[in-house]
Each structure stands twice: as structure tokens, then as C-alpha cells.
Design an enzyme around this catalytic site. Sequence first.
Site, PDB file in Angstrom:
ATOM      1  N   HIS A  73       0.909  -1.302   0.097  1.00  8.17           N
ATOM      2  CA  HIS A  73       0.045   0.039  -0.035  1.00  8.17           C
ATOM      3  C   HIS A  73       0.861   1.198   0.115  1.00  8.17           C
ATOM      4  O   HIS A  73       0.476   2.249   0.837  1.00  8.17           O
ATOM      5  CB  HIS A  73      -1.096   0.003   1.409  1.00  8.17           C
ATOM      6  CG  HIS A  73      -2.012  -1.020   1.262  1.00  8.17           C
ATOM      7  ND1 HIS A  73      -2.422  -1.526  -0.083  1.00  8.17           N
ATOM      8  CD2 HIS A  73      -2.716  -1.763   2.258  1.00  8.17           C
ATOM      9  CE1 HIS A  73      -3.354  -2.481   0.225  1.00  8.17           C
ATOM     10  NE2 HIS A  73      -3.566  -2.521   1.755  1.00  8.17           N
ATOM     11  N   HIS A 104     -10.038   1.993   0.595  1.00 12.38           N
ATOM     12  CA  HIS A 104      -9.948   0.943   1.542  1.00 12.38           C
ATOM     13  C   HIS A 104     -10.939   0.596   2.825  1.00 12.38           C
ATOM     14  O   HIS A 104     -10.381   0.540   4.007  1.00 12.38           O
ATOM     15  CB  HIS A 104      -8.192   0.828   2.109  1.00 12.38           C
ATOM     16  CG  HIS A 104      -7.570  -0.418   2.535  1.00 12.38           C
ATOM     17  ND1 HIS A 104      -8.275  -1.170   3.423  1.00 12.38           N
ATOM     18  CD2 HIS A 104      -6.806  -1.270   2.065  1.00 12.38           C
ATOM     19  CE1 HIS A 104      -7.559  -2.379   3.559  1.00 12.38           C
ATOM     20  NE2 HIS A 104      -6.517  -2.594   2.501  1.00 12.38           N
ATOM     21  N   GLU A 111     -11.628  -3.790  -2.975  1.00 11.78           N
ATOM     22  CA  GLU A 111     -10.932  -2.294  -3.398  1.00 11.78           C
ATOM     23  C   GLU A 111     -10.457  -2.460  -4.911  1.00 11.78           C
ATOM     24  O   GLU A 111      -9.754  -3.457  -5.490  1.00 11.78           O
ATOM     25  CB  GLU A 111      -9.523  -2.695  -2.644  1.00 11.78           C
ATOM     26  CG  GLU A 111      -9.649  -2.774  -1.234  1.00 11.78           C
ATOM     27  CD  GLU A 111      -8.424  -3.460  -0.511  1.00 11.78           C
ATOM     28  OE1 GLU A 111      -7.296  -3.070  -0.474  1.00 11.78           O
ATOM     29  OE2 GLU A 111      -8.603  -4.522   0.376  1.00 11.78           O
TER      30      GLU A 111
END
Length: 376
Positions: free
Chosen positions: A130, A204, A341
Site C-alpha cells: 500500500h 480501503h 478494493e
Amino acid sequence: MKSFAPLVAVVSLVTGTPLMNAAEPSITSKSFGTTTNGKKVTLYTLSNSKGATATISNYGGIVTSLKIPDRNGNFSDIVLGFKTLSEYEAKSPYFGCLVGRYGNRIAAGKFTLDGKTYQLAINNKPNSLHGGLKGFDKVVWEATPLMTKQGPSLKLTYISKDGEEGYPGTLTVTATYTLTNKNELKLVYRAKTDKKTIINLTQHSYFNLAGQGTGDILDHLVTLKADRFTPVDKNLIPTGRIASVKGTPFDFRKPTTIGARINEKAEQLKIAKGYDHNWVAAKLSGQLGVVATVEDPKSGRVMEVLTTAPGFQFYTGNFLDGTLTGKGGKIYNFRNGFCIEPQHYPDSPNHKNFPTVVLKPGQTYKNTIIYRFSAK
Ligand code: BGC
């Protein structure tokens, strides 16, 4: 608290008459405190004509609250999160945030562009996850509230410097969040670069359609429009295989509860402690279409997920373990929330058979995500 005057009247666009039970769409803001390095952060609350609200922090583009009606018109907050900014800074497992520059994992934090190898921080051993140590979820975005025909909206802008977190190119990013008057949370991401780079932005939120903090999500009924998924190795990196879901617990082409097969002894479920995989969206990449539908039988809330992205990560909160206490003193236990996502596949830079994530100067990166809510 600051208020931003609406520019649209709440009238039916067809008949011009006021809508029944309609509320005036609005945007308000208030302080969310100051980051540990002294930056002021604001919380913006978008309220649509149906009374739904989305609260967004310009720290990390985090959706800190999303209040949506159930089948009886009762509103609940359906996303997990914290009460304070300092908790988001200190310990958030990416609750509600804007993920970037690269959503999900890059193996060993390494990728090569035009013969040059780039090394990213290893923040999720042995991989980069991420966007690295200080990804887009941990920076303060410039925020511009705007009232649009579709509903109240917040435009976030961030300029990520060449070399930030190890990624090449100065990247100019905008993410526009709109809570439409049709009860959709719509996210439009755009980015431009001045040097060839890689990019994969997503959202998210951890959802619990029965209301955040009400327990696990195993009875939620899920439909995924996907014939294929990308199996992973023991470090949750795709092996490169694009496998059929047929005959596996990954086949959600017909509505199935999350819990129906999650504890089966399948190798892929064991590795990820549940679902934490990328599904290949069964639609032409680039076109906006429904890729997932999730229903909570208790509240009747239904969430459809639409995107232009070629895939989506479906994650069932397998790393939640009761150590985090969220809003309203709720303890988040194993599988108390799920994420969908929409994104490019994890570790794409290292897989030639995956759609490209390279962005060149002159091109515009685009991803649109819509979480559309209704009740039945
Ligand atoms: C990943 C999970 C990870 C979670 C972060 C998801 O996108 O797929 O493996 O644990 O984000 O909390």
C-alpha cells in the site's frame, strides 16, 4: 463548524417539484486536530438529499464514517474506523483510506522500469504494501469542497515528489469523493506524472453493512462478477497464474455468504487466513460496470460496487484480531469487516501477463469506484 452553501436546489430534475422527505444537501467541516508533525487536519461531512452522510478526513483521504439507511430507513455507520486522528496515525490497518501510490503488495518492494530497478521500503515483510512507510493514506491532502448536480463533493489534491517512497516521477493526484443523491459514494481518481512511473490507487473502507462494530460479516451474501482470480504464494504475492474460480471456494458468481466456505481446507484460504485475493473483473477494462454486490440479510442493506478497474481485492478482515478499539468503543474482532478494493492486480509490475500499471508523461491515470447503496 463551517458550512458550504449548496448550489443546487433539492427539486426533482424531471418535474421541478420538491422531493418528498428530501433534505438539503450540504457540506460542513470541522477540525480533526493536528498530525504529529504539526499539520492541521479537517473532517468534511457530505450530506445528500436522502439524509445519508459521508465524513472524510483530508489526512489520508480517509472515509471516517458513512451513514446509510437500512430497510426501515434507520441510519447506521457502516464503516470501521477510529474516533481520533492520532489513532489513525498510530495504528490504522488502512481503515477507509486512499491507497497509493501502489495499492497492495509489490514483491520484495522491487520493480524495474526501462532497465532501472527501484527499491521500495519493505513495510510488510518481505514485501512493500500500500505505497510504503508513508503512503497516500498518511499524507495531508489539499481539500476543496464543492456542491455538484450529483451531490455534495470533496476534491482532494496531492503532489507526490519525484522519489517519494522510492517511486519515480512527480505525480499530481486528484481524488474526488461525491456522496450522490442516489446514495452512492463515488470516487474518481486521476493522476499525471512527469517521468515514467507505476500507479495503482484504490479505496480501503472496511464495511459491515449491519453497522460497524456489530460483529462479523460472515452472513453477508456476496456476488462477484468474476470467472477468474489470481492465486498467491505464502507471502500473498500472486504466483502469476490467472485461475478459474470454477469448483473452488472463490466462485461467488451466484450469491453465497462469506462464511459458507471460508473455513474450508483449501490451500489458498489457508495462506490468507480467509479471502484476501484479487479477482479479475469480468468486464472490459476501462468501462464502468458492477463487479460485486453484497447484501446484509439482517438490515436489508445492499452495496453494489462499480469500477473501471480490471480487478478488485476482496479482503475479509482476516488480520483483525480484537486488539483495535474503534468508534463508539467497538472492538474489532476477526472478520468484523470486509473490503472490496477495485484496482489493478497486486504485484503487476513484476508480471508481464497482468494489465500494465505504467503511467507515462502525457497520459492520465484514471480509476472510478462507486459504492452504491440500497435496501431490500
Ligand atoms: C490486503 C491485506 C492487508 C490489508 C491491510 C488489504 O488490501 O490485501 O492483505 O492486510 O489490506 O490491512
